[in-house]
Structures are given as structure tokens and as C-alpha cells.
Design a protein around this motif. Structure first.
Motif, PDB file in Angstrom:
ATOM      1  N   ILE A 168      27.271 -47.928 -24.629  1.00  0.00           N
ATOM      2  CA  ILE A 168      25.913 -47.943 -25.920  1.00  0.00           C
ATOM      3  C   ILE A 168      26.018 -49.414 -25.755  1.00  0.00           C
ATOM      4  CG2 ILE A 168      25.473 -48.291 -28.385  1.00  0.00           C
ATOM      5  CD1 ILE A 168      25.887 -45.478 -28.490  1.00  0.00           C
ATOM      6  N   SER A 209      30.716 -45.493 -27.029  1.00  0.00           N
ATOM      7  CA  SER A 209      31.310 -47.005 -27.732  1.00  0.00           C
ATOM      8  C   SER A 209      30.505 -48.243 -26.902  1.00  0.00           C
ATOM      9  CB  SER A 209      32.061 -47.683 -29.110  1.00  0.00           C
ATOM     10  OG  SER A 209      32.800 -46.343 -29.605  1.00  0.00           O
ATOM     11  N   LEU A 210      31.325 -47.736 -25.524  1.00  0.00           N
ATOM     12  CA  LEU A 210      31.162 -48.874 -24.379  1.00  0.00           C
ATOM     13  C   LEU A 210      30.212 -48.670 -23.426  1.00  0.00           C
ATOM     14  CD1 LEU A 210      33.039 -50.607 -23.100  1.00  0.00           C
ATOM     15  CD2 LEU A 210      33.321 -48.784 -21.036  1.00  0.00           C
ATOM     16  N   VAL A 257      36.745 -37.165 -26.698  1.00  0.00           N
ATOM     17  CA  VAL A 257      36.133 -38.059 -27.789  1.00  0.00           C
ATOM     18  C   VAL A 257      35.894 -36.986 -29.078  1.00  0.00           C
ATOM     19  CG1 VAL A 257      35.130 -39.516 -28.391  1.00  0.00           C
ATOM     20  CG2 VAL A 257      35.977 -39.565 -26.579  1.00  0.00           C
ATOM     21  N   PHE A 303      24.016 -54.148 -32.778  1.00  0.00           N
ATOM     22  CA  PHE A 303      22.899 -53.862 -33.083  1.00  0.00           C
ATOM     23  C   PHE A 303      22.863 -53.672 -33.918  1.00  0.00           C
ATOM     24  CE2 PHE A 303      22.966 -50.799 -29.141  1.00  0.00           C
ATOM     25  CZ  PHE A 303      22.358 -51.379 -28.205  1.00  0.00           C
ATOM     26  N   ALA A 315      34.871 -51.481 -27.817  1.00  0.00           N
ATOM     27  CA  ALA A 315      33.358 -52.069 -27.945  1.00  0.00           C
ATOM     28  C   ALA A 315      32.924 -51.046 -28.925  1.00  0.00           C
ATOM     29  CB  ALA A 315      33.242 -50.758 -26.504  1.00  0.00           C
ATOM     30  N   ASP A 316      32.132 -51.550 -29.958  1.00  0.00           N
ATOM     31  CA  ASP A 316      31.617 -52.316 -30.742  1.00  0.00           C
ATOM     32  C   ASP A 316      30.168 -51.559 -30.867  1.00  0.00           C
ATOM     33  OD1 ASP A 316      31.624 -51.215 -33.170  1.00  0.00           O
ATOM     34  OD2 ASP A 316      32.187 -53.401 -34.522  1.00  0.00           O
ATOM     35  N   PRO A 317      29.235 -51.043 -31.178  1.00  0.00           N
ATOM     36  CA  PRO A 317      27.261 -50.748 -31.029  1.00  0.00           C
ATOM     37  C   PRO A 317      27.083 -51.821 -31.735  1.00  0.00           C
ATOM     38  CG  PRO A 317      28.461 -48.324 -29.913  1.00  0.00           C
ATOM     39  CD  PRO A 317      29.708 -49.773 -30.889  1.00  0.00           C
ATOM     40  N   ASP A 336      33.943 -43.357 -22.504  1.00  0.00           N
ATOM     41  CA  ASP A 336      33.749 -44.244 -24.299  1.00  0.00           C
ATOM     42  C   ASP A 336      32.164 -43.870 -23.988  1.00  0.00           C
ATOM     43  OD1 ASP A 336      33.852 -45.923 -25.852  1.00  0.00           O
ATOM     44  OD2 ASP A 336      35.227 -47.154 -24.785  1.00  0.00           O
TER      45      ASP A 336
END
Lengths: 645, 269
Positions: free
Chosen positions: A535, A532-533, B191, B269, B263-265, A530
Motif C-alpha cells: 500500500i 502494508s508495504l 498473513v 494516508f 511499512a505503515d500505511p 506484505d
């Protein structure tokens, strides 16, 4: 992941060979199995051509009594003057016939009962299981003796029937368990959904997956039947008029051959029985090897197997990180040679840092994690490079000291770790075990430390007295993390630590781990698919592709400005939750077969900006700028110069 | 849209499992009062974490489990109590299912063409051998497994996870269903290739008017693929609505918790 995936079977030549199922072909290419099959074939030929092979009629008196072996009578004569060799040859017929018939009957009964029970399930299954368990505890041979002595006709047919009636339970139980496991498997359900009739489901969907179990059950039953028949006849419960290996023994015993040392009447039947047993055992053993690829022998050259600690020691660089990996190569040996799963991988993990490692399945990320804690076993071999952890040359640590290194310096948490807790002892005992194995601490102090650790991972310290099954999956994973931190390791490796958990629980656990990491100052190697996780959670990130590290960068830089095309494509492969829906395409193609990696840049076949004439020919250089590096021609100065021109 | 347009409807489905042996009986309510409607050219996502009951719901709709209470309506007709082999066969000729595990849902001893030939023959979709070959080729082409002759003769272990999932989709398509129930069809794939499978499903939805139920634990893919999202928690549907609406403006506390856990970077940022 590469770690658990057995290598694809070797290519076979077309024709008849290719039409055979894989396991049959493997069986035929296995020397042990071939030896067993050849012996068995020879015995069958002897049985079939007995009249042609035997020099005399087996029951006819052809010479003087008790003659020792001679050129006339290869195995001498019996106390009646019959030719022993001819008796042996004809005896093969009965012994093999009884063995094969019983084996086949046992397997048919076991299959019918086992598969029906497993397929139907519910009450039928409960009742059948009960009966099977009762039959299993009945001592077989004594029962056979009782039945055989009670039955009037004790010829081969009776023996076959008695052996079959008592011998099916074990096979039935094994096949039932397998049917039960297969019943809810997706390919059986898929077959039901498209409307396959039940008989096709049994014969085409279930049986192929059970064939090795069936074969093993058959072989076991054959050996047991041949032995039992000989035993029954030896003690006089057979028909003494029939010539078989058992009756030869019976007459030898009756005529005091054993006492007077006339070995030629009792050694041959014994050896013959042992030979059948040997042949079948050889075949059976090979079937085990075929069903369990881990048993398969792969030839690894001696110099590749050299113990890592025998390599010369080296010193880590002074200003490097806590973990320094230099040119690491890990090979998986397959039947066709080594496959390099991690190729020349170099990176550092700094003190007090979360380093993330990402890539598609089979890219080598777990392989690297295993190498750091020296968890590779053949056929996986660390074939080159250096790993330093806190100044220690990991590949030079003697085997005996590995255990200490693994908990004290490096500890690991895996995806399924929550299922690795010992179910029969309390959480407290598991803390005591780990702590006392490494520290001179008494029980009470170790338990106190355990409570402290539970509080650290936000669990009630009173859970110290509970058993693993009393906790939820998320709670157990917290316990595993607490145990991993028990000895204040310098590095915590987490390989997909929360993939099996709910996103809500996942986030809570990772947030807590991050707080602990900042507080105690250890480093983390975090592996997950994952991105996103990864990062969000990591300070720096490494991206792996086809065994190579293709980019390393601080998390934010990687997210806002990926340098390697693969990183960019991987990151855009899936929309984030708040993304507007637009047509996206993922990454075309699939990762390469590591046995034959692409030439030049390994990513070029899937790359959207590959430069024709360059990327598929020349291996790209590793270009490092500031605190990041990437392995791509687009970043190299030569290419930049060429582009300007 | 009105109710009458629905092909497949679940009305207040409830499923209670009894666990324990012969002597002890415990009740687990896996699904309670679950209602949903599937329409042609429309995808509904049923989103929930493990143990939420979403798999139970999809299995009831595939008639693999009998509901404890409630009804399943196909084109308005109650099919809940139909248990005869023939009736179930007819039902499944209209309602097919795709599974999560692309490695487990194919028969490893049979080639790819076998997996397509069986449903074609069982459901009388082909008249002769030539017709059959053409249909198999056409199916493989629809799921982009080309060159088709090459793929038809491969064994499942010679394909990647994504390619196997395409075979599973082609097998469902062979029956020409009007409804496809997809149980986590992309969660075991990398993914990097998930989106291509979802794009294929979107194409089937839009070009062939197939109604989809998409069961997943991943809200991002639910949003990408579905028109409507149902959030399931502890056996009940706690929130439902148009996909973007549910994600951008969640009403239920559990939905909010779920969204904040993803999760959402871009948030960081």
C-alpha cells in the motif's frame, strides 16, 4: 506458491494400497518401473526353479559337441556336448546371487559409513570424506583383477567380497551428503528435542527421506557386480567349474566359438546380462522420476500445447495502459487434469505506475507475473486470454524473439535473484553480457554504462570489478535491479524482491527504486505478501483470491475503503505496529483447493458477510465504479435493489 | 517482578563460532552478553534481523548449542554444563521448542497421530492404548484441529501450513513443558492466518501458565504477542523493555531505524 508446488498425489483406494508409502505406490503405477520389475521377477523365478526349468544337468555331457540350436537343444550344445539352455538357466542363479548379494553388501556398508559420518560430523566426517575420496579414484575393475588374481579361491564369494570392498564409496558419499543436509533439518531437530533415541532418528526420520537414494545405489551396485563378475570369469579369473553366464562366455572363447561363428554359445549370456541391466535401469529411471516430480510425465493434450504465437494476432485497445491483460487463463497440468491457477484475469498497468498485486500463497499472483514475461513452461500453459505490453501482443511473439522482449520491454527481479548472479565473473562482466546481447555497444562503453547503473542504485561504481561473493545480500539485490534496468525496460516486474532482506535494507532499496521509477518513467508490477508495504509503495493495487482478481483500486482508496470483503479481512488480518493490541482473528479457514473451487463466489466459505442463498450459488459480477472494480454481490445493483425492497 | 520468579534464565550468554577448514580459523561472535529471564504466563520477544544472533540464542537455550561463556539457569539451577543424555532429556521435558518451517518440522512419512504419540510415549505420559488415544484427541482439540479423528489419520502434506504449525505446537504440548521456545513460529505462514496461531499461543500462555520466548524479525507480531521486547543487533541486546514502551518510545538508534523501516500505511494516508 503454486509455481513450485507439485500437485498432491492422486487419491488411492484404501486397504493394502493405502498402507504403502507414496513412492512405492507411484513406482507400481509407473509403466517403466512395472516393465523392469516384471523382467526382474521373471529372472528370479528362472533362478529359483532352475532344476524344474532346465531339461538337462548343466555340467553333464548329453549330446554331440557343437550342435546348433534344434528342438532337442533349444540353444544348441557346447564344445563338450553340454546343453547351453540348461547352462543359461542355472547360470542365472549365480549371476543374480552375486549381483544381489554385492548390491546389498555395498548399500549396507555405504549406509553405515555415510549416515554415521553425516550424523556425527566434525573430525570423523573429515576423515571419512578423505577415505571415501581416495577409494573413489581407485579404478575399480583393474583393482578387482589384481585382487582376484592374487586370491587363491576365486569363487563367487571372493568376487562378492572384492566388489563390495571397492564399490561402497560412491553410495557412502551420496548418503553422507544427504545425512549432513538432513541432520540440521527441522524435523530431525524436532525429533531430538522430544527425546527420540538416535536409532529411531536414523531409521524413522532419516532413512525414509533417503530410501530412493538407497534404492538407486543398490541398483547401480547390482548392475556393476553382474557385469564385473561376468568380465572376471570371461578373462578366466573365476572358478571355471561353476556354471554361470561368465563361465559360459569363458568356455566359448576358449573353444574358439567366436571365431568359428558358433553364436549360440556366446550370444545368450550377453543378452541375459543386457536384460538384467535393462530391467534394473528401467526401475532406476522410474525412481528418478519419483524423487524428482519435474521428470514425471503428465499427459497434456496436443491442442492445449499449441504454441501461443500460432494464435491469431489481435490489436490492443487504443486508450488502454502500457500493459493490458485481458481474460488471462493459466493452467497447471497435473496427473488428474488441468488446474486453473489464474482464471480470467484482466487488468491494466499504466505508464509510469507502480501496480501492486497481493493475495495469499497460491492465489495466482506470481502466475500472472510469469505470464507477462512468457516464463511459463509445461506443465504450466497459458490457455486463454491476451497480454499486450507497449502495444505488442506478447502471446504472439515467436520464441526466438522472446529473449529480446524479456530484457528490452520487460525485466524481472525475483526474491532469490541476488543468488542468481554468476559467481565466477565480475559484476562488470555481467553488465557487459546483458548489454552486448541486446545493444551494439563496445565493451568499454558497456562497462561505463554499468558504473552509471551502479551509481543509480546507490552503489560505489568501483564495485564493478568485484565478484558477487564480495557483496552483501542487499548489495547483490541492488546489482540485480541495476542489471534489470540496464536496457531501460518499459516494465519492471518485482516478485517479492526484498522478502529475503532485512526491513532496513528493504526500505532503502525500495525507496531508491521508487525514485528511479519516477525519474525514468517506467512502470512496475510489484508482488509481495506484505500488504502494508504494498500500500505504501504502489499507486494502484490488485487483490487476487483463488486464481481470480477480486478487487482493483488506487492504493489509498483500497486502504481507506476496501470494497471486497476479502480485501478488508486481509488488511485487518494483522495489526499494524502502532495498533493497540486487541483480539483479532485473521481470516477463518484456508484458501480453497483449486482443483475443486467453491461454487458461486470463491470466497463465500470464508466471508463474514456472505449472503445465504446467493453467494454460494451465483458467480458474483465484476462491478466497476470510477477507477476501481470489485467482484462481489454486495456491490451489484441487483443486490442493492433487493436490499431496498 | 523479581529474578527468583524466573523459570529459565540466560546469564551473559556468549557464543563464538569457528569457521573455515582444518587449517584456517576465523571467529564469529554470534551472541555476546545476552541475558534474559522467562517467567510463567509471560512472553519475551527477541527481535532482530537475520544474522543478529537471535537464532543462536534460542538454540543455546534449547541446548542444541553449547554456550562459549555464560550460564543457563533452570529454576535457579545451572544447567549449562549438563551434557548427559538423561540430563538433557529431563531438561527438554520442561523446555520445548517450535520451529519456523511448518513444512519441514514434521516427518512427511508419518501420520499426525504418530507425531503426538511419540512424545507421549517417550515421556511416559500415557499408560495404555486407550489412554493414548484420548490424550492425542485432547491435544488435537487444544490446538483446534477438529474433528480430531479425521486429523489424526492425515499425513502432513494433506494439511495447510497453519494446520501443520498447530500439529507442531500440539507435539510440544504433549510433553507438558513449562517453557516454549518459539523460533519465528508465524513468519512462514500467510498473513491471513498468522494471528490465529498467535492467538493460540496467547491462550496457552494465559491458561496454562507457559513461559514463552518468541524469536522473530517482525516487531508487529512481537508487540501483539509479547509482554516484553528485547532488540538484538549484531549479537548484542541493544534495547529491552515493556513491549508498548519499546515501540512507542524507543531509546536506541538501531531500534528507531528498525521502527522507521517498517511499512505503515497510516503514516502515509
Amino acid at each position: 506458491m503454486t509455481v513450485s508446488q507439485p500437485a498432491a498425489p492422486p487419491k488411492r483406494s484404501p486397504g493394502l494400497w493405502a498402507s504403502l508409502p507414496d513412492w512405492v505406490a507411484t513406482l507400481l503405477s509407473n509403466p517403466r518401473a512395472m516393465a523392469g520389475l516384471l523382467i526382474l521377477l521373471a529372472l528370479v523365478l528362472v533362478a529359483v526353479f532352475a532344476p524344474q526349468i532346465a531339461p538337462y544337468q548343466p555340467d553333464r555331457i548329453v549330446a554331440r559337441r557343437d550342435l546348433p540350436p534344434s528342438s532337442e537343444h533349444v540353444l544348441g550344445t557346447t564344445s563338450l556336448g553340454q546343453d547351453v539352455f540348461s547352462q543359461m538357466v542355472f547360470g542365472t542363479r549365480i549371476s543374480l546371487a552375486v549381483g544381489f548379494a554385492t548390491g546389498t553388501l555395498v548399500v549396507l556398508i555405504a549406509m553405515t559409513i555415510g549416515i554415521t559420518s553425516g550424523l556425527v560430523g566434525g573430525r570423523v566426517d573429515n576423515v571419512v570424506s578423505m577415505i571415501v575420496n581416495v577409494v573413489l579414484v581407485i579404478p575399480q575393475l583393474p583393482l578387482i583383477i589384481v585382487i582376484a588374481s592374487w586370491a587363491r579361491n576365486t569363487g563367487p564369494i571372493t568376487i562378492i567380497l572384492v566388489l563390495a570392498a571397492t564399490g561402497w564409496a560412491f553410495g557412502a558419499r551420496v548418503l553422507r551428503a544427504q545425512a549432513l543436509a538432513l541432520r540440521n533439518s527441522e524435523h530431525i531437530t524436532s525429533a531430538r528435542l522430544i527425546g527420540e533415541p538416535i536409532w529411531r532418528i536414523v531409521f524413522f526420520e532419516m532413512l525414509p527421506s533417503m530410501i530412493s537414494l538407497v534404492a538407486a545405489a543398490w541398483i547401480g551396485a547390482v548392475i556393476f557386480a553382474i557385469l564385473s563378475q561376468a568380465a572376471l570369469e570371461f578373462i578366466g579369473l573365476g572358478d571355471p567349474a561353476v556354471v554361470s553366464w561368465g563361465t559360459i562366455l569363458y568356455w566359448a572363447q576358449n573353444n574358439t566359438a567366436l571365431i568359428s561363428g558358433r553364436w549360440w554359445t556366446f550370444v545368450p549370456p550377453g543378452l541375459a546380462i543386457a536384460t538384467v541391466g535393462l530391467a534394473l535401469t528401467l526401475i532406476n529411471y522410474s525412481i528418478d522420476e519419483i524423487t524428482n516430480p519435474r521428470l514425471r510425465r503428465i499427459r497434456i493434450p496436443k491442442d492445449a500445447m499449441r504454441k501461443p504465437e500460432s494464435r491469431p494476432r489481435e490489436e490492443p485497445s487504443e486508450q488502454g495502459g502500457l500493459v493490458q491483460i485481458r481474460g488471462l487463463n493459466v493452467d497447471y497440468w497435473t496427473a488428474t487434469g488441468p488446474v486453473r491457477a489464474a482464471d480470467n484475469v484482466s487488468f491494466d498497468i499504466r505508464p509510469n505506475e507502480v501496480f501492486g498485486l497481493a493475495g495469499e500463497s497460491g492465489c495466482g499472483k506470481s502466475t500472472v507475473a510469469y505470464a507477462i514475461s512468457r516464463l511459463h513452461f509445461p506443465p504450466a500453459i497459458i490457455s486463454g486470454g491476451r497480454i499486450f505490453v507497449d502495444g505488442q501482443d506478447v502471446l504472439a511473439i515467436p520464441d526466438k524473439q522472446l529473449n529480446k522482449f524479456r530484457w528490452d520491454a520487460v525485466s524481472m527481479v525475483f526474491q532469490s535473484a541476488m543468488n542468481s548472479l554468476n559467481p565466477v565473473i565480475t559484476i562488470g562482466e555481467q553488465f557487459v553480457d546483458v548489454i552486448q546481447a541486446h545493444r551494439d555497444m563496445d565493451r568499454k562503453a558497456a562497462l561505463e554504462r554499468g558504473r552509471e547503473l551502479l551509481e543509480m542504485v546507490e552503489l560505489d561504481p568501483d564495485l564493478i570489478d568485484s565478484y558477487p561473493h564480495q557483496l552483501s545480500g542487499g548489495m547483490r539485490q541492488r546489482v540485480v535491479i541495476a542489471i534489470a534496468l540496464a536496457l531501460n525496460p518499459k516494465l519492471l516486474i518485482m516478485d517479492e524482491p526484498t522478502t529475503a532482506l532485512d526491513v532496513v535494507v528493504e526500505r532503502q532499496i525500495l525507496q531508491r527504486v521508487k525514485v528511479l521509477q519516477r525519474e525514468f518513467g517506467f512502470s512496475i508490477l510489484f508482488i509481495t505478501h506484505d500488504l502494508s508495504l504494498l500500500i505504501e509503495f504502489s499507486d494502484r493495487i490488485g487483490i487476487m483470491y483463488a486464481g481470480e482478481l477480486v478487487e482493483v483500486a488506487p492504493a489509498k482508496a483500497l486502504y481507506t475503503d476496501p470494497q471486497h470483503p476479502y480485501t478488508r479481512l486481509l488488511m485487518n488480518a494483522f495489526p499494524s505496529i502502532h495498533d493497540d493490541r486487541t483480539g483479532r482473528y485473521g481470516i477463518e479457514g484456508t484458501p480453497p483447493d483449486l482443483r475443486t473451487p467453491p461454487t458461486g463466489c470463491r470466497f463465500h466459505p470464508r466471508c463474514d458477510v456472505a449472503i445465504a442463498g446467493l453467494c454460494e450459488v451465483v458467480v458474483p459480477p465484476v462491478v466497476s465504479t470510477g477507477d476501481r472494480l470489485a467482484r462481489c454481490h454486495l456491490l451489484s445493483e441487483e443486490y442493492a435493489e433487493r436490499a431496498v425492497k | 517482578m523479581t529474578r527468583s520468579e524466573a523459570i529459565l534464565e540466560a546469564v551473559s550468554l556468549r557464543k563464538v563460532f569457528h569457521t573455515g577448514g582444518v587449517f584456517s580459523r576465523k571467529e564469529v561472535i554470534a551472541a555476546d552478553d545476552v541475558s534474559l529471564a522467562l517467567r510463567p504466563r509471560h512472553a519475551v520477544a527477541l527481535v532482530g534481523q537475520s544474522g543478529s544472533g537471535k537464532s543462536t540464542v534460542i538454540r543455546m537455550l534449547a541446548k542444541l548449542y553449547d554456550p562459549t561463556a555464560g550460564a543457563i539457569l533452570y529454576e535457579g539451577e545451572d544447567v549449562t554444563t549438563k551434557r548427559k543424555r538423561r540430563d538433557i532429556f529431563d531438561y527438554r521435558s520442561k523446555v520445548q521448542m517450535i520451529f519456523q518451517d511448518p513444512f519441514g518440522s514434521l516427518n512427511s512419512t508419518q501420520k499426525i497421530d504418530y507425531h503426538l504419540r511419540r512424545p507421549l510415549r517417550l515421556h511416559g505420559k500415557v499408560k495404555n492404548a486407550r489412554d493414548e488415544r484420548l490424550r492425542i484427541g485432547e491435544l488435537l482439540e487444544r490446538v483446534s484441529l477438529t474433528p480430531v479423528d479425521e486429523f489424526a489419520k492425515k499425513y502432513p502434506h494433506q494439511l495447510s501450513g497453519g494446520q501443520r504449525q498447530r500439529v507442531a505446537i500440539a507435539r510440544a504440548l504433549a510433553i507438558e513443558p513449562r517453557v516454549i521456545l518459539a523460533d519465528e513460529p508465524v513468519s512462514m505462514l500467510d498473513v491471513s492466518i498468522r494471528i490465529s496461531i498467535l492467538n493460540l499461543l496467547i491462550k496457552l500462555r494465559d491458561e496454562e501458565n507457559i513461559a514463552f520466548l518468541f524469536v522473530t524479525h517482525d516487531l508487529s507480531s512481537a508487540r501483539y504477542f509479547s509482554d516484553e521486547i528485547l532488540i538484538m543487533h549484531k549479537g548484542k541486546i541493544v534495547e529491552r523493555g515493556v513491549s508498548a514502551e519499546v515501540i512507542e518510545n524507543p531509546q536506541d538508534d538501531y531500534t528507531r531505524l528498525l521502527l522507521s523501516s517498517i511499512a505503515d500505511p497510516s503514516r502515509v494516508f
